[in-house]
Motif scaffolding. Structure first.
Motif, mmCIF file in Angstrom:
data_model
loop_
_atom_site.group_PDB
_atom_site.id
_atom_site.type_symbol
_atom_site.label_atom_id
_atom_site.label_comp_id
_atom_site.label_asym_id
_atom_site.label_seq_id
_atom_site.Cartn_x
_atom_site.Cartn_y
_atom_site.Cartn_z
ATOM 1 N N ARG A 144 -38.979 10.291 59.656
ATOM 2 C CA ARG A 144 -38.007 9.661 60.400
ATOM 3 C C ARG A 144 -37.317 8.928 58.453
ATOM 4 N N TRP A 145 -37.326 9.679 57.447
ATOM 5 C CA TRP A 145 -36.819 8.844 56.653
ATOM 6 C C TRP A 145 -35.355 9.389 55.787
ATOM 7 N N ASN A 146 -34.713 8.981 55.289
ATOM 8 C CA ASN A 146 -33.689 9.457 55.192
ATOM 9 C C ASN A 146 -33.215 8.921 53.902
ATOM 10 N N TRP A 147 -33.593 8.724 52.582
ATOM 11 C CA TRP A 147 -33.080 8.078 51.389
ATOM 12 C C TRP A 147 -34.972 8.607 50.266
ATOM 13 N N VAL A 148 -34.490 9.790 49.779
ATOM 14 C CA VAL A 148 -35.407 10.162 48.739
ATOM 15 C C VAL A 148 -34.816 10.686 47.262
ATOM 16 N N GLY A 149 -35.365 10.977 46.303
ATOM 17 C CA GLY A 149 -35.327 11.365 45.331
ATOM 18 C C GLY A 149 -35.683 12.950 44.705
ATOM 19 N N THR A 150 -34.972 13.715 44.363
ATOM 20 C CA THR A 150 -35.648 14.832 44.168
ATOM 21 C C THR A 150 -36.133 15.035 42.798
ATOM 22 N N ILE A 151 -36.890 15.867 42.249
ATOM 23 C CA ILE A 151 -36.739 16.420 40.984
ATOM 24 C C ILE A 151 -37.271 17.540 40.891
ATOM 25 N N ALA A 152 -36.658 18.511 40.318
ATOM 26 C CA ALA A 152 -37.172 20.012 39.955
ATOM 27 C C ALA A 152 -36.647 20.372 38.583
ATOM 28 N N ALA A 153 -38.039 22.006 38.513
ATOM 29 C CA ALA A 153 -37.683 22.584 37.054
ATOM 30 C C ALA A 153 -36.496 22.560 36.947
ATOM 31 N N ASP A 154 -36.390 23.275 35.932
ATOM 32 C CA ASP A 154 -35.361 23.819 35.157
ATOM 33 C C ASP A 154 -35.134 24.930 34.767
ATOM 34 N N ASP A 155 -35.028 25.804 35.473
ATOM 35 C CA ASP A 155 -35.562 27.198 35.752
ATOM 36 C C ASP A 155 -35.346 27.670 37.171
ATOM 37 N N ASP A 156 -35.392 28.768 36.961
ATOM 38 C CA ASP A 156 -34.750 29.656 38.937
ATOM 39 C C ASP A 156 -35.331 29.733 39.377
ATOM 40 N N TYR A 157 -36.641 28.648 39.476
ATOM 41 C CA TYR A 157 -37.569 28.787 40.950
ATOM 42 C C TYR A 157 -37.086 26.823 41.554
ATOM 43 N N GLY A 158 -37.026 26.186 40.359
ATOM 44 C CA GLY A 158 -36.487 24.580 40.765
ATOM 45 C C GLY A 158 -34.954 24.750 41.033
ATOM 46 N N ARG A 159 -34.440 24.801 40.427
ATOM 47 C CA ARG A 159 -32.692 25.130 40.486
ATOM 48 C C ARG A 159 -32.107 25.219 42.049
ATOM 49 N N PRO A 160 -32.704 26.874 41.845
ATOM 50 C CA PRO A 160 -32.177 27.258 44.041
ATOM 51 C C PRO A 160 -33.260 26.753 44.517
ATOM 52 N N GLY A 161 -34.754 26.229 44.756
ATOM 53 C CA GLY A 161 -35.232 25.686 45.504
ATOM 54 C C GLY A 161 -34.425 24.205 45.985
ATOM 55 N N ILE A 162 -34.285 23.256 44.644
ATOM 56 C CA ILE A 162 -33.497 22.201 45.261
ATOM 57 C C ILE A 162 -32.633 22.248 45.931
ATOM 58 N N ILE A 206 -40.227 11.728 46.927
ATOM 59 C CA ILE A 206 -39.402 11.995 45.880
ATOM 60 C C ILE A 206 -39.728 13.786 46.473
ATOM 61 N N VAL A 207 -39.129 14.613 46.472
ATOM 62 C CA VAL A 207 -39.269 15.940 46.880
ATOM 63 C C VAL A 207 -38.961 16.741 45.453
ATOM 64 N N VAL A 208 -40.316 17.842 45.398
ATOM 65 C CA VAL A 208 -40.217 18.865 43.970
ATOM 66 C C VAL A 208 -40.964 19.657 43.901
ATOM 67 N N PHE A 209 -39.644 19.804 43.387
ATOM 68 C CA PHE A 209 -39.469 21.689 43.175
ATOM 69 C C PHE A 209 -39.895 22.167 41.734
ATOM 70 N N SER A 210 -41.114 22.185 41.586
ATOM 71 C CA SER A 210 -41.986 22.536 40.111
ATOM 72 C C SER A 210 -42.753 23.330 40.116
ATOM 73 N N SER A 211 -43.527 23.894 38.757
ATOM 74 C CA SER A 211 -45.090 24.711 38.481
ATOM 75 C C SER A 211 -45.652 23.181 38.282
ATOM 76 N N GLY A 212 -46.945 23.407 38.058
ATOM 77 C CA GLY A 212 -47.619 22.738 37.427
ATOM 78 C C GLY A 212 -47.623 22.289 36.174
ATOM 79 N N PRO A 213 -46.809 23.681 35.506
ATOM 80 C CA PRO A 213 -47.133 22.540 33.595
ATOM 81 C C PRO A 213 -45.870 21.863 33.470
#
Length: 931
Positions: A144-162, A206-213
């Motif tokens: 029941r959360w409705n207020w989130v932030g998103t962080i994504a890797a600036d690549d072909d993995y993070g951008r489409p995923g987010i 905070i939703v994160v679509f990224s790799s570890g590095p």
């Protein structure tokens, strides 16, 4: 830095190839070889490695065997396993697709790679990120959360995923407070800016679509600033990354919930990992580097350049040692690999490693299909088969697209039309191990892609630890939850998730938290005080049990009782002069109509039904018309009799009893016709009125036609007006005869009641409409009963001496003398005026048996009055005053003697009285006036 997980994935590929080569059933008498390349997590290195074996394949296609020494010839590459990162796989897939060389990735999950028009030869053993993004949105909705932030890797993995996550969040009314892009190559200023945004945001999730590095620099800065209290929702690429899951970072990211691939089982792989040694792995140049990084020593012999190459790239790269030989002790070669804790030996949950193992086996089974292909049943032209000894990459790709086999865990493996394997996810929560303080990944649920929507997610909340210790679910909403009974109200200029709680309006309710809108209650229900549910509306009508209804009922019963009492009195004393003089038969009918009037008021009390609604107005209208008709006929008859000069047989015939009843019937029949037309064209009916008051249902009668009701009441009032006219005109007739004055008063009361009824009826509503009409009916009925009958009942019961034929005759004679006196005085006044006009003195009137004495000094009132005093038992004396004089009237009735004449007179009188006292009175009146 050295990537121990990457080396374990490399070992999984080697283990699978060696296992296939030693298998007697899979590709017998054939040996698979491999080349391994390190991508160093860069596109340029990955393309460099790709070009090397693409060029080799091109050279092989030129058939230059006769021109060169083929003893050291490297065979063509028929398939590529890798890479890890979606960005690197995208670049490699674009190049390999040109030559139709199959590429099977074990960790590249970007949904862009499912585009077969662009990436023709790409397949993978990891699920598409599209399912992972949907699962993330489902988890946020679950808590029941409705207020989130998103962080994504600036690549072909993070951008489409987010981007996919945003689409899913929008469908679920989840708002995104901020959205930032990161990279491992971001400079310090960019990292600082992102951290500022995170620190100042009110969103805790905070939703994160990224790799570890890519995520590591950001996490280090957050740890430095000690920004705690955030819940991190991790994509599969970093949910179990050893770069992030470190004990020193746990106070910041201890609330991480992440996705992990379903773990697999690789029999014998644990022992294979433990056997790694630089001296035993002479063909694996990465083993020497691994040994040095594991034991922090150096091997003086050998080079870091490996003779082997690797057709598998991986995202994080193996890297180089942090130290050099000058600062490390030499390795003895006797070090025990099991004595140190590294991610390399973490084989408890083989996820990516199993995907590598599965990718190698997929290629092997495609080759097995080629090897066992039966001519005529192949995948190529005319069912032909490929030659296993001269197999080419595009042929392997064809068989991979049609692959279908069972893995070592008994699961079916086949790629869909997009080259993907649909798999499930495990949901993990980061815990701190109480034994050694390391970060462990506790499985707290799973996500089943194959299940129906709404049934895919399962979470065991009891296993989740928030911030490493708390069991309470954190709050991450822009606004506090709206309690039941309220709804979310939009705040202008704010996202939809930022709202104010607005109370539900009356008649609406919400029985859930955070209701977007209040639901309307059903028609017969109304919201309770808290607007959390609907309760039945209060039903209101003029009830028998309420005080007002009881009071009206008692008055109606009282009216019925009094009318019945009067009727009983009149029946008992039916042969007395008073009863006879009031037209006995019409009086009975009048009393019956009054009984009907009082009884009709009872139809207006109680819950209205269709039959009562259709009966009450006609009953009321017909009863009153019958009543007024009786009064009208009786009053008009007496007036005509007393105004007639000489009673004739025509008068007697015209005003006979039958004709009187006929006139009453005709007047009433008109009302009956009005009611029949009304009931036929627009019959009244019971009606539940919801519009007058919100919380109350008024059950009333819908009259069907107000015009018909107007005609009904109008006709009644018309008859009453005519009756009033005749009653007023006959007000000076003998009062003992028909009580004309009291009839006049009763008609005045009738008009006052019904004139007052019209505005009262129009201004009231609900049950009071019926109450107003009942009051009007009772008031009019009591007025008629009291004015017409109470005086007569009083004389009959308490003044029997006045209920005699002499009283009736005396009254009639007095009326005759009054008329004669008025005529005489008028003639006298006319003569006097003529004498005065001629100048003569005032003369006296001719002598007669009537004497007149003028009195001009003290004039009498203009309205004539008569006083009657009883002089003798058989006679009466009247003194009549006029505006110009006084007349004294005297009349005696002698006692009849005992002779034949007296007997005949008595017999005649009795016969006359038996016919009708009114006819007798007319004869007296005709004989008494003297000219």
């Amino acid at each position: 830095r050295y990537n121990f997980r990457g080396f374990r994935w490399l070992q999984a590929m080697i283990f699978a190839i060696e296992e296939i080569n030693s298998s007697p059933t899979l590709l017998p008498n054939m040996t698979l070889g491999y080349r391994i390349f390190d991508t160093c997590n860069t596109v340029s290195k990955a393309l460099e490695a790709t070009l090397s074996f693409v060029a080799q394949n091109k050279i092989d296609s030129l058939n230059l065997d006769e021109f060169c020494n083929c003893s050291e010839h490297i065979p063509s590459t028929i398939a590529v396993v890798g890479a890890t990162g979606s960005g690197i796989s995208t670049a490699v897939a674009n190049l390999l697709g040109l030559f139709y060389i199959p590429q099977v990735s074990y960790a590249s999950s970007s949904r862009l790679l499912s585009n077969k028009n662009q990436f023709k030869s790409f397949l993978r053993t990891i699920p598409n990120d599209e399912h992972q993004a949907t699962a993330m949105a489902d988890i946020i909705e679950y808590f029941r959360w409705n207020w989130v932030g998103t962080i994504a890797a600036d690549d072909d993995y993070g951008r489409p995923g987010i981007e996919k996550f945003r689409e899913e969040a929008e469908e679920r009314d989840i708002c995104i407070d901020f959205s930032e892009l990161i990279s491992q190559y971001s400079d310090e200023e960019e990292i600082q800016q992102v951290v500022e945004v995170i620190q100042n945001s009110t969103a805790r999730v905070i939703v994160v679509f990224s790799s570890g590095p890519d995520l590591e620099p950001l996490i280090k800065e957050i740890v430095r600033r000690n920004i705690t209290g955030k819940i991190w929702l991790a994509s599969e690429a970093w949910a179990s990354s050893s770069l992030i899951a470190m004990p020193e970072f746990f106070r910041v990211i201890g609330s991480t919930i992440g996705f992990a691939l379903k773990a697999g089982q690789i029999p014998g792989f644990r022992e294979f990992l433990q056997k790694v040694h630089p001296k035993k792995s002479t063909n694996n140049g990465f083993a020497k580097e691994f040994w040095e990084e594991t034991f922090n020593c150096y091997l003086p012999d050998g080079s870091k350049n490996s003779q082997t190459s690797f057709s598998k790239g991986h995202e994080e790269g193996l890297g180089a040692g942090n130290g050099t030989a000058a600062f490390r002790p030499p390795c003895t070669g006797d070090e025990n690999i099991t004595s140190v804790e590294t991610p390399y030996m973490d084989y408890t949950h083989l996820r990516i490693s199993y995907n590598v193992y599965l990718a190698v086996y997929s290629i092997a089974h495609a080759l097995q299909d080629i090897y066992t292909c039966t001519p005529g049943k192949g995948l190529f032209t005319n069912g032909s088969c490929a030659d296993i000894k001269k197999v080419e990459a595009w042929q392997v790709l064809k068989h991979l697209r049609h692959l279908n086999f069972t893995n070592n865990m008994g699961e079916q493996v086949d790629f869909d039309e997009f080259g993907d394997l649909v798999g499930n996810y495990s949901i993990i929560n980061w815990h701190l191990s109480p034994e050694d303080g390391s970060v462990v990944f506790e499985e707290v649920g799973h996500y089943n892609v194959y299940a129906k929507k709404g049934e895919r997610l399962f979470i065991n909340e009891k296993k989740i630890l928030w911030s490493g210790f708390s069991k309470e679910v954190p709050f991450s909403n822009c606004s506090r939850d709206c309690l039941p009974g309220t709804r979310k109200g939009i705040i202008e200029g704010e996202p939809t998730c930022c709202f104010e709680c607005v109370d539900c309006p009356d008649g609406e309710y919400s029985d859930e938290t955070d209701a977007s809108a209040c639901d309307k209650c059903p028609e017969d229900y109304w919201s309770n005080e808290n607007h959390t549910s609907c309760i039945p509306k209060q039903i209101e009508f003029l009830s028998w049990t309420e005080p007002f209804g009881i009071a009206l009922t008692l008055f109606a019963v009282l009216g019925i009782f009094l009318t019945s009492f009067v009727l009983g009195v009149f029946t008992k004393f039916r042969n007395t002069p008073i009863v006879k003089a009031t037209n006995r038969e019409l009086s009975y009918l009048l009393l019956f109509s009054l009984l009907c009037c009082f009884s009709s008021s009872l139809f207006f009390i109680g819950e209205p039904q269709n039959w009562t609604c259709r009966l009450r107005q006609p009953a009321f209208g017909i009863s009153f018309v019958l009543c007024i008709s009786c009064i009208l006929v009786k009053t008009n008859r007496v007036l005509l009799v007393f105004e007639a000069k000489i009673p004739t047989s025509l008068h007697r015939k015209w005003w006979g009893l039958n004709l009187q009843f006929l006139l009453v019937f005709l007047c009433t029949f008109v009302q009956i016709v009005i009611c029949v037309i009304w009931l036929y064209t627009a019959p009244p009916s019971s009606y539940r009125n919801h519009e007058l008051e919100d919380e109350i249902i008024f059950i009333t009668c819908h009259e069907g036609s107000l015009m018909a009701l107007g005609f009904l009441i109008g006709y009644t009032c018309l008859l009453a007006a005519i009756c009033f006219f005749f009653a007023f005109k006959s007000r000076k007739l003998p009062e003992n005869f028909n009580e004309a004055k009291f009839i006049t008063f009763s008609m005045l009361i009738f008009f006052i009641v019904w004139i007052s009824f019209i505005p009262a009826y129009a201004s009231t509503y609900g049950k009071f409409v019926s109450a107003v009409e009942v009051i009007a009916i009772l008031a009019a009925s009591f007025g008629l009963l009291a004015c017409i009958f109470f005086n007569k009942v009083y004389i009959i019961l308490f003044k029997p001496s006045r209920n005699t034929i002499e009283e009736v005759r005396c009254s009639t004679a007095a009326h005759a003398f009054k008329v004669a006196a008025r005529a005489t005085l008028r003639r006298s006044n006319v003569s006097r005026k003529r004498s005065n006009s001629l100048g003569g003195s005032t003369g006296s009137t001719p002598s007669s048996s009537i004497s007149s004495k003028s009195n001009h000094e003290d004039p009498f009132p203009l309205a004539a009055s008569a006083e009657r005093q009883r002089q003798q038992q058989r006679g009466c004396k009247q003194k009549v005053s006029f505006g110009s004089g006084t007349v004294t009237l005297s009349l005696s009735f002698e006692e009849p003697q005992k002779n034949a004449m007296a007997t005949r007179n008595a017999r005649r009188r009795n016969s006359l009285e038996a016919q009708n006292s009114d006819d007798s009175l007319m004869r007296h009146r005709a004989l008494l006036p003297l000219q």
